[in-house]
Design a protein around this motif. Structure first.
Motif, PDB file in Angstrom:
ATOM      1  N   UNK A 118       0.826  -1.209   0.000  1.00  0.00           N
ATOM      2  CA  UNK A 118       0.000   0.000   0.000  1.00  0.00           C
ATOM      3  C   UNK A 118       0.855   1.251   0.000  1.00  0.00           C
ATOM      4  N   UNK A 119       0.179   2.387  -0.170  1.00  0.00           N
ATOM      5  CA  UNK A 119       0.873   3.671  -0.193  1.00  0.00           C
ATOM      6  C   UNK A 119      -0.066   4.740   0.359  1.00  0.00           C
ATOM      7  N   UNK A 120       0.449   5.535   1.271  1.00  0.00           N
ATOM      8  CA  UNK A 120      -0.260   6.665   1.869  1.00  0.00           C
ATOM      9  C   UNK A 120       0.163   7.945   1.155  1.00  0.00           C
ATOM     10  N   UNK A 121      -0.803   8.787   0.812  1.00  0.00           N
ATOM     11  CA  UNK A 121      -0.530  10.085   0.194  1.00  0.00           C
ATOM     12  C   UNK A 121      -1.087  11.206   1.068  1.00  0.00           C
ATOM     13  N   UNK A 122      -0.217  12.092   1.533  1.00  0.00           N
ATOM     14  CA  UNK A 122      -0.624  13.279   2.276  1.00  0.00           C
ATOM     15  C   UNK A 122      -0.557  14.461   1.316  1.00  0.00           C
ATOM     16  N   UNK A 183      -1.906  13.021  11.601  1.00  0.00           N
ATOM     17  CA  UNK A 183      -1.240  12.092  10.689  1.00  0.00           C
ATOM     18  C   UNK A 183       0.271  12.006  10.875  1.00  0.00           C
ATOM     19  N   UNK A 184       0.820  12.860  11.733  1.00  0.00           N
ATOM     20  CA  UNK A 184       2.258  12.766  12.037  1.00  0.00           C
ATOM     21  C   UNK A 184       2.605  11.354  12.521  1.00  0.00           C
ATOM     22  N   UNK A 185       1.635  10.696  13.166  1.00  0.00           N
ATOM     23  CA  UNK A 185       1.881   9.365  13.726  1.00  0.00           C
ATOM     24  C   UNK A 185       2.022   8.292  12.648  1.00  0.00           C
ATOM     25  N   UNK A 186       1.737   8.637  11.393  1.00  0.00           N
ATOM     26  CA  UNK A 186       1.840   7.672  10.300  1.00  0.00           C
ATOM     27  C   UNK A 186       3.131   7.824   9.506  1.00  0.00           C
TER      28      UNK A 186
END
Length: 265
Positions: A118-122, A183-186
Motif C-alpha cells: 500500500x501507499x499513503x498520500x498526504x 497524521x504525524x503518527x503515520x
C-alpha cells in the motif's frame, strides 16, 4: 490521488485508456514512477523535510469512490510541510491510501521494480502562492504530496484508530466524523526521501505535484490491510458490490526527469 469521482479502474475508462479522455495522461511529468535508486541523484542542497501537523484538525473520513480519505479543516498556515524541494510552506488538505487485492502489490510508486502492499498520500497545497486548493491543483507548483509506503508486518498502533473506523464508510460517497487525528503518527522515523516533479495519479492528472517519497516504509498488519479491502467502489444502492482493491495507477515513463535523493546510497 485527487478528489475526482469521474473515473474508474475497469472497462473503457480504466488507467490504460485514460489518455482518451484526459490528454494529460501522456504528458511529460506523469505519476507515479518506478524509482531506480542507482539513478537517483544525491542533492546535497536538499534540506530535511519539515512537517508540522500539531495544529491540524481532522474533520471527516469518507469513501470517495476510489479511496478512503481523511479531510482536514483549513487551519491557517499552521499545518504545513516545508523544506526540501519546496520554496514555500504547503498546507495539508487531506490524506488517502492506495492498496492491492493481495500482499505484493498496491503501491503506486515502485522502487527498483518493487511494489509495496500500500501507499499513503498526504496532499498539501501552496497556500502562499494560490488562493484556493482548486487553483493550486492546476498550477505547476501548486501541490506537494508526501508518499509513505505500507509494508506488512507488525500491527501499526496508530493506524488502528483509522482502520477501526472504515466500516462506517464502506460504501461509495459515504462520510463519517473523524476528529482529532494527527497524521504525524503515520510517518516513518527515517525522513530520507526522493523527490521529483510529477502529477496527480487520478484524472484529471494535472502536472502540478512536487512528490516527496519517503524511502522507509511503515509497518502495518495484514489484518489492517484487509480492512481497507473490505471497502467498496460501489454505492449502497448498487446491485453489484465491487470490492475496493487495486486502486493504484501503474508507473509512468520518466521522460527525462531527474529523481533527486536527500541521501547518499
Amino acid at each position: 490521488m485527487s478528489g475526482q469521482n469521474c473515473w474508474g479502474y475497469g472497462g473503457d475508462n480504466g488507467p490504460l485508456n485514460w489518455h482518451k479522455q484526459f490528454p494529460f495522461a501522456q504528458g511529460d511529468r506523469q505519476s507515479p514512477i518506478d524509482i531506480v535508486s542507482a539513478q537517483a541523484v544525491h542533492d546535497a542542497d536538499l534540506t530535511p523535510i519539515s512537517i508540522s501537523y500539531s495544529a491540524c484538525t481532522s474533520l471527516s473520513i469518507c469513501n470517495s469512490g476510489h479511496s478512503v480519505m481523511v479531510e482536514f479543516e483549513d487551519c491557517g498556515d499552521k499545518t504545513v510541510v516545508s523544506g526540501g524541494p519546496l520554496e514555500n510552506p504547503y498546507k495539508l488538505k487531506q490524506f488517502h491510501f492506495h492498496w492491492g487485492q493481495r500482499g505484493r502489490q498496491g503501491s503506486e510508486h515502485t522502487v527498483d521494480g518493487k511494489s509495496y502492499p500500500g501507499e499513503l498520500h498526504l496532499v498539501h497545497w501552496n497556500s502562499t502562492k494560490y488562493n484556493t486548493f482548486g487553483e493550486a491543483a492546476v498550477s505547476h507548483d501548486g501541490l506537494a504530496v508526501v508518499a509513505v509506503f505500507l509494508e506488512t508486518g507488525d500491527k501499526h498502533a496508530n493506524l488502528h484508530r483509522l482502520t477501526d473506523a472504515l466500516y462506517m464508510v464502506k460504501f461509495k460517497e459515504t462520510k463519517a466524523q473523524f476528529k482529532d487525528f494527527d497524521p504525524q503518527c503515520l510517518l516513518p522515523k527515517c525522513r530520507d526521501y526522493w523527490t521529483y516533479p510529477g502529477s496527480l495519479t487520478t484524472p484529471p492528472l494535472h502536472e502540478s505535484v512536487t512528490w516527496i517519497v519517503f524511502k522507509e516504509p511503515i509497518l502495518v498488519s495484514e489484518k489492517q490491510m484487509d480492512k481497507f479491502r473490505m471497502l467498496l467502489f460501489s454505492g449502497e444502492e448498487d446491485s453489484e458490490k465491487q470490492p475496493m482493491v487495486d486502486n493504484f495507477r501503474p508507473p509512468q515513463p520518466l521522460k527525462g526527469r531527474t529523481v533527486l535523493a536527500s541521501f547518499k546510497l
